[in-house]
Scaffold this active site. Structure first.
Site, PDB file in Angstrom:
ATOM      1  N   CYS A   1       0.849  -1.198   0.000  1.00 54.49           N
ATOM      2  CA  CYS A   1       0.000   0.000   0.000  1.00 54.49           C
ATOM      3  C   CYS A   1       0.890   1.256   0.000  1.00 54.49           C
ATOM      4  O   CYS A   1       1.637   1.469  -0.938  1.00 54.49           O
ATOM      5  CB  CYS A   1      -0.985  -0.038   1.164  1.00 54.49           C
ATOM      6  SG  CYS A   1      -2.368   1.138   0.971  1.00 54.49           S
TER       7      CYS A   1
ATOM      8  N   HIS B   1      -3.716  -4.956  -0.443  1.00 54.72           N
ATOM      9  CA  HIS B   1      -3.252  -5.516   0.822  1.00 54.72           C
ATOM     10  C   HIS B   1      -3.238  -7.041   0.723  1.00 54.72           C
ATOM     11  O   HIS B   1      -4.289  -7.663   0.828  1.00 54.72           O
ATOM     12  CB  HIS B   1      -4.181  -5.085   1.958  1.00 54.72           C
ATOM     13  CG  HIS B   1      -4.041  -3.645   2.333  1.00 54.72           C
ATOM     14  ND1 HIS B   1      -3.151  -3.214   3.302  1.00 54.72           N
ATOM     15  CD2 HIS B   1      -4.669  -2.537   1.871  1.00 54.72           C
ATOM     16  CE1 HIS B   1      -3.238  -1.901   3.416  1.00 54.72           C
ATOM     17  NE2 HIS B   1      -4.145  -1.467   2.557  1.00 54.72           N
TER      18      HIS B   1
ATOM     19  N   GLU C   1      -2.341  -9.114   2.898  1.00 53.47           N
ATOM     20  CA  GLU C   1      -2.773  -9.695   4.173  1.00 53.47           C
ATOM     21  C   GLU C   1      -4.295  -9.729   4.308  1.00 53.47           C
ATOM     22  O   GLU C   1      -4.829 -10.421   5.178  1.00 53.47           O
ATOM     23  CB  GLU C   1      -2.159  -8.926   5.351  1.00 53.47           C
ATOM     24  CG  GLU C   1      -2.757  -7.568   5.641  1.00 53.47           C
ATOM     25  CD  GLU C   1      -2.230  -6.428   4.785  1.00 53.47           C
ATOM     26  OE1 GLU C   1      -2.525  -5.266   5.101  1.00 53.47           O
ATOM     27  OE2 GLU C   1      -1.528  -6.708   3.789  1.00 53.47           O
TER      28      GLU C   1
END
Length: 216
Positions: free
Chosen positions: A88, A196, A198
């Site tokens: 990001c 992202h 994750e």
């Protein structure tokens, strides 16, 4: 293997660390995942991750405030060639300059600028937030960190600014949101994701697993 996730006051550090721990288990890449603001621990790591959430200038200031961190990044990533992943705003900091509110110098690892998203459809809301489909650029189709990831695979985004990359060979993937937005960049031993990983479930875990096994 030791993965250093850099803590400089910006980023979803807990969720990022947990995703890396899970990917390490599932891809049989044993090692330590550490969250650290200690440049010496970053120096000793085999893989380096720079997350980031918020405004470009604030993130750059936070990184600069960690004494010795930028110098260690230059030493280990640029001169040392260690695998690096920016996430990001961590990806955006790889650019030459960010133009959010005022011009702020980036790390200048990728020739480009970070500018506001200006969709060609006025009904589209900013920030660009939620799931969207990746489209791989020619440079991304054979990239080891994108192995097992294909066009139209979904990733999770939250951003109002995006990177214009001047060298097309350094853009690995895009996403469509009122125009093409850079979703992933890379060169040499460095990659960056605007999305992202994750939070991107299967796509994200695949990418993280590939990164952990990457030997550029």
């Amino acid at each position: 293997m030791t993965v250093a996730i850099i803590d400089y006051g910006s980023g979803n550090l807990r969720s990022c660390a947990k995703a890396f721990e899970r990917a390490a288990r599932e891809t049989d890449n044993p090692g330590d995942i550490i969250v650290t603001s200690n440049p010496e621990q970053v120096r000793m790591a085999s893989h380096i991750v720079l997350p980031g959430v918020g405004a470009f200038a604030d993130c750059r200031a936070g990184l600069d405030d960690v004494a010795g961190m930028v110098e260690v990044l230059e030493e280990q990533v640029i001169r040392g060639g260690k695998p690096f992943l920016g996430i990001c705003v961590g990806m955006q900091l790889m650019a030459s300059v960010g133009r959010e509110f005022a011009d702020t110098m980036g790390l200048d690892w990728i020739d480009g600028e970070v500018v506001a998203i200006t969709p060609d459809d006025a009904s589209l809301k900013i920030p660009h937030m939620g799931w969207n489909e990746l489209q791989l650029d020619p440079a991304g189709r054979d990239h080891p960190v994108l192995a097992g990831i294909a066009d139209d695979d979904h990733a999770y985004f939250v951003h109002s600014y995006h990177m214009h990359v001047r060298n097309p060979a350094q853009r690995l993937a895009t996403v469509r949101y009122g125009g093409d937005l850079t979703a992933m960049i890379g060169r040499d031993n460095m990659v960056g994701t605007q999305f992202h990983p994750e939070k991107s479930q299967k796509t994200g875990l695949t990418l993280i697993g590939n990164f952990l096994g990457w030997k550029p």
